[in-house]
Scaffold this active site. Structure first.
Site, short mmCIF file in Angstrom:
data_model
loop_
_atom_site.label_atom_id
_atom_site.label_comp_id
_atom_site.label_asym_id
_atom_site.label_seq_id
_atom_site.Cartn_x
_atom_site.Cartn_y
_atom_site.Cartn_z
N ASP A 1 -33.72 -22.87 -64.82
CA ASP A 1 -33.91 -21.73 -64.41
C ASP A 1 -33.06 -20.55 -64.94
O ASP A 1 -32.31 -20.08 -64.21
CB ASP A 1 -34.18 -21.62 -62.90
CG ASP A 1 -34.75 -20.21 -62.35
OD1 ASP A 1 -35.10 -19.31 -63.23
OD2 ASP A 1 -34.63 -19.94 -61.10
N HIS B 1 -41.46 -18.70 -59.54
CA HIS B 1 -40.61 -19.93 -58.82
C HIS B 1 -41.52 -21.22 -58.51
O HIS B 1 -41.11 -22.38 -58.75
CB HIS B 1 -39.94 -19.61 -57.49
CG HIS B 1 -38.71 -18.54 -57.91
ND1 HIS B 1 -38.48 -17.54 -57.20
CD2 HIS B 1 -37.80 -18.69 -58.69
CE1 HIS B 1 -37.47 -16.89 -57.67
NE2 HIS B 1 -37.20 -17.46 -58.58
N GLY C 1 -23.53 -25.23 -66.41
CA GLY C 1 -24.60 -26.19 -66.25
C GLY C 1 -24.63 -27.07 -67.45
O GLY C 1 -25.02 -28.44 -67.32
#
Length: 272
Positions: A145, A46, A128
């Protein structure tokens, strides 16, 4: 690694999601049989998918950037928790097609849950790829991600998706996307990199070390409208970020130094 308990399992509209308690890596989310993150090593993933593009974005003193960030995927909230560490960010849109990922992760990780409560955050649960196509010259940084490139993430392997990303980015905008293991997916990485290279002025590949992922590594494709990934490093006005376990300027720069086999495949043969 030993699985102690299956804490939760659900079949959403899109995928199978499990949360385990394990020894020694703590909580572990698995989607369709693939490890997404663990308490033990998620920072290596991350922090690198977020802070590399965030720190690469130019930051003129009169107009500190980045201010507007889009996260596509990342429903667990791990990347979001890194983005909201930036005081200069004014707006974060996170868009994941599967709300159940967010609900389950938030139940089992307080930090990820807290990121969703930040007033700058707007969470959307929809496609998305379709969402980003509705924006023009808007976001400073876009972070993709995603899970592996099948099922809900299949559109993220298509060239038109990166054309939409480029259009949605403002001047000097940058992007990063999860891009598999340089040991197991060399041809796929090369194809993805070439798509980004055709559209963006700057394209590059970097990687991080995540012990619980296949081969212990996972990489990212970096794309920029203007600046290289290290050209503006150190110019972000926020010099300190809380609770970093993996990212540093040295790791940022070093992550673009690839093994010879990958360097030759992406950029062509070169000397030592």
């Amino acid at each position: 690694m030993t699985t102690k308990n299956l804490l939760e399992e659900t079949n959403s509209e899109f995928q199978n999601i499990k949360m385990y308690d394990t020894d020694p890596v703590g909580k572990m989310m698995v989607i369709d049989g693939v490890i997404q993150y663990t308490d033990y090593d998620n920072a290596a993933y991350h922090e690198m998918i977020v802070h590399v593009p965030m720190q690469a974005h130019p930051n003129p003193k009169s107009h500190p950037n980045p201010k507007k960030v889009l996260i596509i995927g990342g429903g667990d909230g791990g990347a979001l928790a890194e983005v909201v560490k930036y005081d200069n960010v004014e707006e974060v849109v996170i868009c994941d097609i599967d709300e159940m990922v967010s609900k389950i992760a938030s139940k089992h990780n307080e930090r990820f849950a807290a990121a969703y409560k930040d007033p700058r955050v707007r969470a959307l649960f929809q496609d998305g790829a379709k969402l980003v196509a509705t924006f023009t010259d808007y976001f400073d940084v876009i972070i993709i991600d995603c899970t592996d490139f099948y099922g809900p993430a299949a559109p993220f392997a298509r060239k038109e998706f990166y054309e939409s990303i480029h259009n949605a980015l403002a001047k000097d905008g940058v992007m990063s996307i999860q891009a598999e293991s340089l040991y197991f997916h060399r041809d796929f990485i090369t194809a993805l990199y070439k798509q980004v290279e055709e559209i963006f002025s700057v394209a590059s590949y970097y990687y991080t070390l995540v012990p619980t992922y296949p081969s212990g590594t996972i990489g990212f494709v970096f794309g920029s409208k203007t600046y290289g990934p290290t050209e503006k490093l150190g110019e972000n006005p926020q010099k300190e970020l809380p609770d970093l376990d993996y990212y540093s300027y040295a790791m940022h720069s070093g992550s673009f130094a690839l093994p010879k086999f990958m360097q030759n495949k992406l950029y062509g043969p070169s000397g030592l």
